[in-house]
Scaffold this motif. Sequence first.
Motif, PDB file in Angstrom:
ATOM      1  N   LEU A 159      22.945  24.866 -20.563  1.00  0.00           N
ATOM      2  CA  LEU A 159      23.570  23.535 -20.599  1.00  0.00           C
ATOM      3  C   LEU A 159      23.816  23.048 -19.166  1.00  0.00           C
ATOM      4  N   CYS A 160      24.377  23.927 -18.326  1.00  0.00           N
ATOM      5  CA  CYS A 160      24.665  23.531 -16.935  1.00  0.00           C
ATOM      6  C   CYS A 160      23.375  23.157 -16.219  1.00  0.00           C
ATOM      7  N   ALA A 161      22.328  23.946 -16.425  1.00  0.00           N
ATOM      8  CA  ALA A 161      21.061  23.667 -15.740  1.00  0.00           C
ATOM      9  C   ALA A 161      20.496  22.326 -16.199  1.00  0.00           C
ATOM     10  N   ALA A 162      20.588  22.040 -17.494  1.00  0.00           N
ATOM     11  CA  ALA A 162      20.052  20.770 -18.015  1.00  0.00           C
ATOM     12  C   ALA A 162      20.861  19.585 -17.472  1.00  0.00           C
ATOM     13  N   VAL A 163      22.183  19.734 -17.413  1.00  0.00           N
ATOM     14  CA  VAL A 163      23.032  18.647 -16.887  1.00  0.00           C
ATOM     15  C   VAL A 163      22.732  18.447 -15.391  1.00  0.00           C
ATOM     16  N   ASP A 164      22.646  19.542 -14.648  1.00  0.00           N
ATOM     17  CA  ASP A 164      22.372  19.444 -13.203  1.00  0.00           C
ATOM     18  C   ASP A 164      21.016  18.782 -12.952  1.00  0.00           C
ATOM     19  N   ALA A 165      20.007  19.187 -13.727  1.00  0.00           N
ATOM     20  CA  ALA A 165      18.653  18.634 -13.531  1.00  0.00           C
ATOM     21  C   ALA A 165      18.645  17.140 -13.843  1.00  0.00           C
ATOM     22  N   PHE A 166      19.343  16.754 -14.921  1.00  0.00           N
ATOM     23  CA  PHE A 166      19.395  15.341 -15.305  1.00  0.00           C
ATOM     24  C   PHE A 166      20.104  14.531 -14.215  1.00  0.00           C
ATOM     25  N   ALA A 167      21.217  15.065 -13.728  1.00  0.00           N
ATOM     26  CA  ALA A 167      21.993  14.359 -12.702  1.00  0.00           C
ATOM     27  C   ALA A 167      21.148  14.186 -11.446  1.00  0.00           C
ATOM     28  N   SER A 168      20.460  15.234 -11.056  1.00  0.00           N
ATOM     29  CA  SER A 168      19.691  15.137  -9.827  1.00  0.00           C
ATOM     30  C   SER A 168      18.513  14.172  -9.989  1.00  0.00           C
ATOM     31  N   GLU A 169      17.883  14.177 -11.147  1.00  0.00           N
ATOM     32  CA  GLU A 169      16.764  13.255 -11.416  1.00  0.00           C
ATOM     33  C   GLU A 169      17.229  11.791 -11.381  1.00  0.00           C
ATOM     34  N   ARG A 170      18.453  11.541 -11.848  1.00  0.00           N
ATOM     35  CA  ARG A 170      18.954  10.149 -11.928  1.00  0.00           C
ATOM     36  C   ARG A 170      19.864   9.763 -10.762  1.00  0.00           C
ATOM     37  N   GLY A 171      20.053  10.665  -9.805  1.00  0.00           N
ATOM     38  CA  GLY A 171      20.927  10.369  -8.672  1.00  0.00           C
ATOM     39  C   GLY A 171      22.391  10.263  -9.065  1.00  0.00           C
ATOM     40  N   LEU A 172      22.826  11.079 -10.018  1.00  0.00           N
ATOM     41  CA  LEU A 172      24.217  11.062 -10.487  1.00  0.00           C
ATOM     42  C   LEU A 172      24.953  12.299  -9.963  1.00  0.00           C
ATOM     43  N   VAL A 173      26.266  12.211  -9.980  1.00  0.00           N
ATOM     44  CA  VAL A 173      27.087  13.343  -9.541  1.00  0.00           C
ATOM     45  C   VAL A 173      27.786  13.935 -10.764  1.00  0.00           C
ATOM     46  N   VAL A 174      27.796  15.257 -10.843  1.00  0.00           N
ATOM     47  CA  VAL A 174      28.494  15.925 -11.953  1.00  0.00           C
ATOM     48  C   VAL A 174      29.946  16.142 -11.539  1.00  0.00           C
ATOM     49  N   ARG A 175      30.858  15.504 -12.250  1.00  0.00           N
ATOM     50  CA  ARG A 175      32.296  15.685 -11.999  1.00  0.00           C
ATOM     51  C   ARG A 175      32.857  16.636 -13.035  1.00  0.00           C
ATOM     52  N   ARG A 176      33.932  17.331 -12.662  1.00  0.00           N
ATOM     53  CA  ARG A 176      34.527  18.312 -13.574  1.00  0.00           C
ATOM     54  C   ARG A 176      35.935  17.910 -13.971  1.00  0.00           C
ATOM     55  N   GLY A 177      36.215  18.006 -15.258  1.00  0.00           N
ATOM     56  CA  GLY A 177      37.571  17.816 -15.762  1.00  0.00           C
ATOM     57  C   GLY A 177      38.196  19.181 -15.962  1.00  0.00           C
ATOM     58  N   PRO A 178      39.264  19.283 -16.767  1.00  0.00           N
ATOM     59  CA  PRO A 178      39.861  20.594 -17.029  1.00  0.00           C
ATOM     60  C   PRO A 178      38.874  21.508 -17.753  1.00  0.00           C
ATOM     61  N   ARG A 179      38.980  22.798 -17.434  1.00  0.00           N
ATOM     62  CA  ARG A 179      38.128  23.829 -18.075  1.00  0.00           C
ATOM     63  C   ARG A 179      36.664  23.430 -18.082  1.00  0.00           C
ATOM     64  N   ASP A 216      31.649  22.136 -22.386  1.00  0.00           N
ATOM     65  CA  ASP A 216      30.993  23.439 -22.212  1.00  0.00           C
ATOM     66  C   ASP A 216      30.107  23.549 -20.985  1.00  0.00           C
ATOM     67  N   TYR A 217      30.452  22.794 -19.947  1.00  0.00           N
ATOM     68  CA  TYR A 217      29.812  22.997 -18.645  1.00  0.00           C
ATOM     69  C   TYR A 217      30.501  24.228 -18.035  1.00  0.00           C
ATOM     70  N   SER A 218      29.905  25.391 -18.325  1.00  0.00           N
ATOM     71  CA  SER A 218      30.587  26.649 -18.035  1.00  0.00           C
ATOM     72  C   SER A 218      29.558  27.765 -17.859  1.00  0.00           C
ATOM     73  N   PHE A 219      29.952  28.829 -17.172  1.00  0.00           N
ATOM     74  CA  PHE A 219      29.051  29.977 -16.985  1.00  0.00           C
ATOM     75  C   PHE A 219      28.628  30.575 -18.330  1.00  0.00           C
ATOM     76  N   ARG A 220      29.391  30.293 -19.376  1.00  0.00           N
ATOM     77  CA  ARG A 220      29.023  30.810 -20.701  1.00  0.00           C
ATOM     78  C   ARG A 220      27.816  30.071 -21.291  1.00  0.00           C
ATOM     79  N   HIS A 221      27.494  28.917 -20.713  1.00  0.00           N
ATOM     80  CA  HIS A 221      26.363  28.120 -21.218  1.00  0.00           C
ATOM     81  C   HIS A 221      25.460  27.715 -20.047  1.00  0.00           C
ATOM     82  N   PRO A 222      24.778  28.706 -19.445  1.00  0.00           N
ATOM     83  CA  PRO A 222      23.974  28.405 -18.251  1.00  0.00           C
ATOM     84  C   PRO A 222      22.858  27.395 -18.510  1.00  0.00           C
TER      85      PRO A 222
END
Length: 183
Positions: free
Chosen positions: A156-176, A148-154
């Motif tokens: 969730l996306c913001a929390a994942v992005d913030a966590f990735a940036s804090e830990r120096g990780l990259v967010v990769r995308r699979g299907p959908r 559910d990394y999707s525009f329908r769950h902004p």
Amino acid sequence: MRGIEGWFSEDEGRWYARFARALRGGVFVEVGSWKGRSTSFIGRICNANGTRLVCVDHWSGSRDVLAPRYASALAVEDVEAAFRANMSALGIVVEVLAEPSTIAAARFDTASVDRVFLDGSHDGASVAEDLRAWSARLRPDGILAGHDYSFRHPELCAAVDAFASERGLVVRRGPRDIYWLER
Ligand SMILES: C[S@@+](CC[C@H](N)C(=O)[O-])C[C@H]1O[C@@H](n2cnc3c(N)ncnc32)[C@H](O)[C@@H]1O
């Protein structure tokens, strides 16, 4: 898997199956299983690979926009029983932790889990809590992914992005709506 109601598409399921297949032995945790649709794509693979499969779900609603939908389903059906029956019908052996995600995470030692797939509550606070709790349980070469990394769950996306940036990780995308975090 056809027949089990849920939120996973077939192409997401194929990705999820590959994600599980790459692991031999080890520990795979799925957070948020509902009736077992997502689990049905990985269960037999984990069993065949000798991977300990743990499904975490309190089956008592959520703190996100899906809450009304869960509440109406939970009012008329024992969803945990449906999950267990679906797994049993597919011959999938799974360990169930029917409790809140962060309480379940505390049962695992630091650096003891190989794969975590997050599909619990999609509100920002819950996602941030889940990411913190479960990343602390991951082995150094473990992988954390989710749905559910999707525009329908902004949130969730913001929390994942913030966590990735804090830990120096990259967010990769699979299907959908699949994502995973890469070092
Ligand atoms: C989107 S559904 C999971 C869908 C499922 N993966 C599928 O393929 O159909 C989210 C699930 O997370 C569970 N959940 C929500 N918040 C939770 C929490 N904090 N701890 C444990 N389970 C939670 C809900 O009970 C619900 O079953």
